[in-house]
Write a protein that holds these residues in place. Structure first.
Motif, PDB file in Angstrom:
ATOM      1  N   GLU A  48      31.902  41.240  -7.049  1.00 20.15           N
ATOM      2  CA  GLU A  48      31.481  42.638  -7.083  1.00 20.15           C
ATOM      3  C   GLU A  48      31.545  43.108  -8.521  1.00 20.15           C
ATOM      4  OE1 GLU A  48      33.788  45.072  -4.463  1.00 20.15           O
ATOM      5  OE2 GLU A  48      32.799  44.291  -2.670  1.00 20.15           O
ATOM      6  N   SER A  49      30.570  43.932  -8.890  1.00 17.72           N
ATOM      7  CA  SER A  49      30.520  44.433 -10.262  1.00 17.72           C
ATOM      8  C   SER A  49      29.716  45.719 -10.331  1.00 17.72           C
ATOM      9  CB  SER A  49      29.878  43.387 -11.174  1.00 17.72           C
ATOM     10  OG  SER A  49      29.760  43.880 -12.494  1.00 17.72           O
ATOM     11  N   ASP A  50      29.974  46.476 -11.384  1.00 10.44           N
ATOM     12  CA  ASP A  50      29.102  47.602 -11.711  1.00 10.44           C
ATOM     13  C   ASP A  50      27.845  47.024 -12.349  1.00 10.44           C
ATOM     14  OD1 ASP A  50      29.569  48.255 -14.993  1.00 10.44           O
ATOM     15  OD2 ASP A  50      31.022  46.976 -13.981  1.00 10.44           O
ATOM     16  N   PRO A  51      26.762  47.801 -12.450  1.00  8.97           N
ATOM     17  CA  PRO A  51      25.509  47.252 -13.000  1.00  8.97           C
ATOM     18  C   PRO A  51      25.622  46.706 -14.419  1.00  8.97           C
ATOM     19  CG  PRO A  51      25.063  49.273 -11.836  1.00  8.97           C
ATOM     20  CD  PRO A  51      26.562  49.140 -11.890  1.00  8.97           C
ATOM     21  N   GLY A  52      26.541  47.203 -15.209  1.00  6.18           N
ATOM     22  CA  GLY A  52      26.689  46.709 -16.574  1.00  6.18           C
ATOM     23  C   GLY A  52      27.606  45.517 -16.710  1.00  6.18           C
ATOM     24  N   PHE A  53      28.168  45.030 -15.612  1.00  6.22           N
ATOM     25  CA  PHE A  53      29.107  43.916 -15.576  1.00  6.22           C
ATOM     26  C   PHE A  53      30.354  44.168 -16.425  1.00  6.22           C
ATOM     27  CE2 PHE A  53      25.711  41.532 -13.652  1.00  6.22           C
ATOM     28  CZ  PHE A  53      26.376  40.636 -12.825  1.00  6.22           C
ATOM     29  N   THR A  54      30.718  45.433 -16.612  1.00  7.37           N
ATOM     30  CA  THR A  54      31.946  45.716 -17.355  1.00  7.37           C
ATOM     31  C   THR A  54      33.178  45.561 -16.474  1.00  7.37           C
ATOM     32  OG1 THR A  54      31.642  48.076 -16.912  1.00  7.37           O
ATOM     33  CG2 THR A  54      30.857  47.251 -19.036  1.00  7.37           C
ATOM     34  N   ASN A  55      33.025  45.688 -15.168  1.00  8.22           N
ATOM     35  CA  ASN A  55      34.144  45.534 -14.231  1.00  8.22           C
ATOM     36  C   ASN A  55      33.810  44.504 -13.158  1.00  8.22           C
ATOM     37  OD1 ASN A  55      35.915  47.540 -15.352  1.00  8.22           O
ATOM     38  ND2 ASN A  55      34.492  49.070 -14.566  1.00  8.22           N
ATOM     39  N   ALA A  56      33.438  43.309 -13.564  1.00  8.46           N
ATOM     40  CA  ALA A  56      33.116  42.245 -12.615  1.00  8.46           C
ATOM     41  C   ALA A  56      34.400  41.579 -12.147  1.00  8.46           C
ATOM     42  CB  ALA A  56      32.194  41.224 -13.264  1.00  8.46           C
TER      43      ALA A  56
END
Length: 171
Positions: A147-155
């Motif tokens: 799971e991640s936010d669209p920017g992959f900052t919190n993958a």
């Protein structure tokens, strides 16, 4: 008399032409799609072929011969790329699914490899339940689900199988 004979429609030919014509499908080649937000291009998607299904029950775009997506920042610089051999965008639920040899790479040396990845635009969530390999500059994580936010900052990998440190020359 010859003129009248030439005007007769062959029912089999008419049926064949009607079958060949599909008013609920558009086919495009050499596709480039731009997605924007607040008058700035955020994503450029390129594909050799796109099928645009106009069916009211399930409007969607399919990319059966693969796609490449370029994600852009505010300065229009590419922050990451995504490559897949197949993809579909379902308009009704704002869900993009890419499959088959999916590889996402960022300019800060992150890399994700999986067989399927979903982007739920309405929830701003990227996810999969498939096996993933997430490569960071200092380690590699393998496991199932992401799971991640669209920017992959919190993958985050949901079920971690292994975490492998990456040794750097000189360390």
């Amino acid at each position: 008399m010859l003129l009248l004979v030439g005007c007769i429609n062959d029912p089999a030919e008419v049926a064949r032409l009607q079958d060949a014509f599909d008013d609920e499908l558009e086919v495009a080649t050499g596709v480039q799609i731009l997605w924007s937000d607040s008058a700035r291009v955020r994503l450029i998607l390129e594909a050799p072929v796109m099928y645009n299904y106009l069916t009211p029950a399930d409007p969607r775009q399919e990319f059966p011969e693969g796609l490449i997506a370029y994600f852009l920042d505010e300065l229009q610089d590419t922050t990451s790329t995504l490559v897949a051999n197949d993809g579909v965008y379902r308009q009704r639920n704002q869900l993009i699914t890419v499959r088959d040899s999916v590889v996402w790479e960022s300019r800060d040396l992150q890399r994700l490899e999986t067989e399927e990845l979903n982007w739920d635009d309405s929830r701003q969530l990227i996810y999969t339940n498939k096996f993933v390999v997430l490569t960071q500059p200092d380690y590699i994580i393998t496991g199932y689900g992401l799971e991640s936010d669209p920017g992959f900052t919190n993958a985050r990998v949901l079920q971690v199988d292994g975490r492998i440190p990456v040794s750097r020359p000189g360390n």
